[in-house]
Design a protein around this motif. Sequence first.
Motif, mmCIF file in Angstrom:
data_model
loop_
_atom_site.group_PDB
_atom_site.id
_atom_site.type_symbol
_atom_site.label_atom_id
_atom_site.label_comp_id
_atom_site.label_asym_id
_atom_site.label_seq_id
_atom_site.Cartn_x
_atom_site.Cartn_y
_atom_site.Cartn_z
ATOM 1 N N LEU B 116 -44.940 29.345 13.040
ATOM 2 C CA LEU B 116 -43.771 30.020 13.740
ATOM 3 C C LEU B 116 -42.663 29.768 12.620
ATOM 4 N N VAL B 117 -41.945 31.141 12.866
ATOM 5 C CA VAL B 117 -40.723 31.128 11.909
ATOM 6 C C VAL B 117 -39.456 31.003 13.099
ATOM 7 N N ILE B 118 -38.511 30.100 13.052
ATOM 8 C CA ILE B 118 -37.398 29.823 13.783
ATOM 9 C C ILE B 118 -36.315 30.642 13.375
ATOM 10 N N GLU B 119 -35.759 31.577 14.503
ATOM 11 C CA GLU B 119 -34.712 32.379 14.264
ATOM 12 C C GLU B 119 -33.415 32.229 14.498
ATOM 13 N N GLN B 133 -36.391 29.001 9.072
ATOM 14 C CA GLN B 133 -37.511 27.788 8.888
ATOM 15 C C GLN B 133 -38.873 28.121 9.620
ATOM 16 N N GLU B 134 -40.073 27.773 8.662
ATOM 17 C CA GLU B 134 -41.232 27.924 9.117
ATOM 18 C C GLU B 134 -41.580 26.644 9.780
ATOM 19 N N ILE B 135 -42.172 26.652 10.828
ATOM 20 C CA ILE B 135 -42.782 25.299 11.505
ATOM 21 C C ILE B 135 -44.391 25.452 11.899
ATOM 22 N N VAL B 167 -45.923 33.601 13.127
ATOM 23 C CA VAL B 167 -46.100 34.009 11.809
ATOM 24 C C VAL B 167 -47.580 34.137 11.513
ATOM 25 N N GLY B 168 -48.103 35.570 10.768
ATOM 26 C CA GLY B 168 -49.213 35.903 10.514
ATOM 27 C C GLY B 168 -49.784 36.722 11.548
ATOM 28 N N GLU B 169 -51.022 36.696 11.928
ATOM 29 C CA GLU B 169 -51.630 37.682 12.840
ATOM 30 C C GLU B 169 -51.046 37.294 14.444
ATOM 31 N N ASN B 170 -50.673 38.232 15.110
ATOM 32 C CA ASN B 170 -50.445 37.915 16.448
ATOM 33 C C ASN B 170 -51.488 37.478 17.335
ATOM 34 N N PRO B 171 -51.179 36.097 17.604
ATOM 35 C CA PRO B 171 -52.342 35.428 18.276
ATOM 36 C C PRO B 171 -52.885 36.040 19.913
ATOM 37 N N ALA B 179 -42.495 34.311 20.354
ATOM 38 C CA ALA B 179 -43.043 33.289 20.871
ATOM 39 C C ALA B 179 -42.175 32.156 21.564
ATOM 40 N N GLY B 180 -40.861 32.359 21.621
ATOM 41 C CA GLY B 180 -40.020 31.942 22.527
ATOM 42 C C GLY B 180 -38.555 32.549 22.513
#
Lengths: 81, 223
Positions: B116-119, B133-135, B167-171, B179-180
């Motif tokens: 995920l990337v936190i925005e 930040q990527e987590i 992040v990456g392909e939309n799951p 995601a949030g």
Amino acid sequence: MATIIVEVMLKPEILDPQGQAVASALPRLGFTFAKSVRQGKRFEIIVEGEPTDAQLAEVNKAAETLLSNPVIETYLVKVEK
Amino acid sequence: MRIGVVTFPGTLDDYDAARAVEAAGAQAVPLFHASDDLKEVQAVVLPGGFSYGDYLRCGAIARFAPIMSSIITAAEHGFPVLGICNGFQVLTESHLLEGAMIRNKDLHFICKDQPLVIENTQTMWTNGFTAGQEIVIPLKNMEGSFQCDDATLARIEDEGRVIARYVGENPNGARNKIAGITNKRGNVVGLMPHPEHAIEDLTGPGTDGLTFFTSVLQTLVGR
């Protein structure tokens, strides 16, 4: 006794992967009539006697607050005799 | 600091959520769906699972539980609430957050470690992250695809209220890979993936999830 029907459908603009899965299964069984399929829910509510206007208003309220989520769904209330 | 963790019938992740709260350094206080008593907690976590069997719609019945009436009232006055997975669904059903979750686009239950990337790092639950930040934390659900109408989507994006994006392909087919999200005030946050399952190296993909819980502690300490 009468039955009040509440039908709940996803809004047209909301993606319906379940309906899409059904639509792609139909031709595999030789059914070629469907251009697309949307899947919804149907509630059958049994009441004593003829439903009154007040009762139907209550059912509409319940359909809006609990039976459907107005963010993604629409509902239709009708009476079946 | 006392942080409540709600258990509905069918909740699965209350134990892990309580462990995450304790790992962050707070006291986890069990809250029960059938009571409206918040037991003087300073924040609440709505954990994942299948509340009330997910009957009708995910979160739809939980939203009317006695504990939720107290939480909704408190949240409207700035009380910190984090909804994870089923908890996020309860928050959207409560109209504390916009949108709704529908069945994943491929109709499969997803269970994987998800980048995920936190925005938005201005919320009470994300202030310990840095923007961009990527987590990696686990994603595990059947109904995780975030949906809303175009006007709502534009509003959420314009107001910078996406807290995390896939992040990456939309799951799962979520709109804009969301995601949030958070509410305007930043006290209510909903997240589909599970930070409480990523708080220690031994049992998860890492410790990235812990920051959600330490963030709210920072918020509470700073008050």
